[in-house]
Design an enzyme around this catalytic site. Structure first.
Site, mmCIF file in Angstrom:
data_model
loop_
_atom_site.group_PDB
_atom_site.id
_atom_site.type_symbol
_atom_site.label_atom_id
_atom_site.label_comp_id
_atom_site.label_asym_id
_atom_site.label_seq_id
_atom_site.Cartn_x
_atom_site.Cartn_y
_atom_site.Cartn_z
ATOM 1 N N SER A 196 44.260 -21.577 6.580
ATOM 2 C CA SER A 196 44.558 -22.585 5.570
ATOM 3 C C SER A 196 43.802 -22.205 4.305
ATOM 4 C CB SER A 196 44.121 -23.975 6.028
ATOM 5 O OG SER A 196 44.902 -24.429 7.098
ATOM 6 N N HIS A 216 41.378 -20.739 16.807
ATOM 7 C CA HIS A 216 39.923 -20.714 16.997
ATOM 8 C C HIS A 216 39.469 -19.261 17.109
ATOM 9 C CE1 HIS A 216 40.405 -24.944 18.953
ATOM 10 N NE2 HIS A 216 40.418 -24.999 17.630
#
Length: 535
Positions: free
Chosen positions: A117, A457
């Site tokens: 992001s 992750h």
């Protein structure tokens, strides 16, 4: 060093925010300038877009985060086909694929779902806010237990941790009861079925105000706060290089993406917390290239499924009136897909993976109206097991100085492979997921392993280590080996194999690094030394 040292922080997610807050609260005169390549999405810097009630405004905020896949490339939302399960571990709206197939795309054929992001607040503006504590082999062996407890507790306070956010949900309670009947007898004490700890503040109406980087910033973004006077956040500011002289970082070279003017910003200390791929990329582009940089990439291989809850089983522990209350509460924020969330945490050696079970009144994908479980009265659960990936030097990201990416940085190539241990644990996790699903109802989406990178992750690429032996990028305090005043932060610093959401662990490591940085700045103030003393 001046009486007012300047700290330059690259990245505005929860990790960068933790560094900024801890340093400013620990040092009486320090000033922090934070640089973020993406735009500010919300009036309150770094707030979670999940709190935006209007669906169109929320969609716009997410699109603005999608880097090269925003705007004219809107049709490519940065989401791998078939794995859009909002609220789970998988890629979600607000992200952009690293290997998006366009000009300047990264090369990640073995890690295709890797995404990022680009916005104020980073992934913290879009995350599920899950913050379970690490345990067992997930812990960092060279951090003493009592110090680790303090670090994690501090991180929980910064993130507004809530360990019982869904405890009052009768639907969630019924799901826990059924899972406990299936697994309770074989799980160790304290590691059984429970609610998932999350970052957020319960509201009087029963909803949750989800935490983003804004809660970590805290007083740094409050009007009138003395700390806010020493903090500056610059969005749409792309750090091109960390400038160095010998063993010291001297500042950063920054491009203003509005004007495309580039200038040098001097700093007494630099923290790079851009994410697990762009942090090593910036270091590489700056000529900072320790042998382990970008290597030892890990994530959580994910097995997911969707189950239609069985009414007869649920009715043993909850009533239809309970269900009506749950649905009424959910209707207060229909754009937020996450309802009651339960989990089974990892416990070694028999359960070295983590299960999340998330309630929703609708499945995460269109279901044919003629499907026997379409419109299921009691709703559905999206379930996912996160397994471990053992760190290996061969897994990681490398950079090509001769090929530039869409931002003009040395382009990335990601290499990643599951070994025999990972495959065996995934097989065991899949069998456990089948048991969990059968205890709750009927599968409407069979258990399946998601493409590598789907967890979001990403860890290990700037890992910390106890000694400078070439297997780590930074020292135990996240300071880059060979430098006095250059720190890294984020999931990339985690050196262990984990099965759980890593944000709490990364913030705890950031707290440790920030305390060390503030102490070194203070020591330099006292001694008047030209360099920050080594540990």
């Amino acid at each position: 060093m001046t009486d007012t040292p300047t700290i330059a922080i690259v990245g505005s997610g929860p990790i960068g925010a933790a560094y900024a807050r801890v340093v400013l609260e620990s040092h009486p005169t320090a000033r922090v300038v934070m640089f973020e390549a993406g735009p500010q999405l919300t009036e309150r810097p770094g707030a979670s877009v999940r709190n935006i009630p209007d669906a169109d405004e929320k969609a716009r905020a997410r699109e603005l985060s999608q880097g090269p896949q925003a705007g004219s490339l809107r049709e490519s939302l940065g989401l791998p086909a078939g794995v859009v399960v909002e609220g789970m571990f998988t890629a979600r709206q607000g992200t952009h694929l690293l290997d998006f197939g366009g000009e300047g795309s990264a090369h990640a054929p073995t890690f295709p779902a890797a995404a990022a992001s680009t916005n104020v607040g980073g992934m913290g503006a879009h995350w599920t806010a899950a913050i379970p504590r690490p345990s067992g082999s997930e812990l960092v062996s060279f951090i003493p237990g009592d110090e680790w407890e303090d670090l994690v507790s501090t991180a929980e306070k910064l993130l507004h941790a809530n360990s019982a956010a869904f405890a009052d949900s009768p639907i969630g309670g019924a799901i826990r009861a059924l899972l406990d009947e299936e697994f309770g007898a074989e799980l160790p004490e304290g590691r059984g079925v429970s609610t998932l700890p999350v970052a957020g503040d319960p509201q009087p109406d029963g909803t949750i105000q989800w935490a983003g980087a804004d809660v970590v910033f805290g007083p740094l973004i409050e009007v009138g706060s003395p700390l806010a006077e020493r903090f500056e956040l610059r969005d749409l500011s792309l750090v091109r290089r960390v400038e160095t002289e010998g063993a010291r970082a001297t500042g950063v070279t920054v491009e203003d993406l509005r004007t495309h003017v580039t200038r040098f910003v001097p700093a007494d200390l630099v923290v790079v917390a851009a994410d697990a791929f762009r942090t090593p990329q910036l270091l590489w582009a700056s000529g900072i290239r320790p042998p382990a940089l970008g290597h030892y990439l890990t994530e959580h291989p994910m097995v997911i499924s969707t189950v239609a809850l069985d009414g007869e089983r649920m009715a043993r522990f909850a009533t239809e009136d309970d269900l009506k209350v749950e649905l009424a509460r959910r209707a207060l924020n229909p754009a937020d897909p996450v309802g009651a969330v339960n989990r089974i945490p990892s416990s070694e050696p028999d359960h070295p993976f983590s299960l999340q079970v998330m309630y929703a009144e609708n499945p995460p994908f269109p279901l044919d109206p003629t499907h026997p479980h379409a419109g299921n009265t009691w709703g559905y659960v999206n379930m996912g097991y996160g397994a471990r990936k053992q760190p290996r030097f061969e897994d990681g990201v490398t950079f090509d100085d001769a090929e530039l990416d869409y931002r003009g940085f040395p382009n990335m190539t990601i290499s990643y492979e599951l070994g025999d241990q990972e495959k065996a644990e995934i097989e065991r996790a899949t069998a456990m997921l089948r048991r969990a699903g059968k205890s709750l109802g009927t599968f409407i989406a069979e258990p399946r392993l998601l493409p590598p990178g789907s967890s979001l992750h990403f860890q290990g690429t700037t890992r910390i280590g106890e000694v400078d032996d070439g297997t780590s990028v930074a020292d135990p305090f996240s300071r880059v080996w060979g430098f006095d005043n250059l720190y890294v932060g984020g999931n990339g610093t985690i050196p262990t194999a984990t099965s759980m959401n890593p944000t709490l662990m990364s913030v705890a490591l950031a707290v440790r690094g920030a305390r060390k940085a503030a102490a070194d700045l203070a020591a330099a103030d006292v001694t008047g030394s030209e360099g920050i003393p080594a540990a």
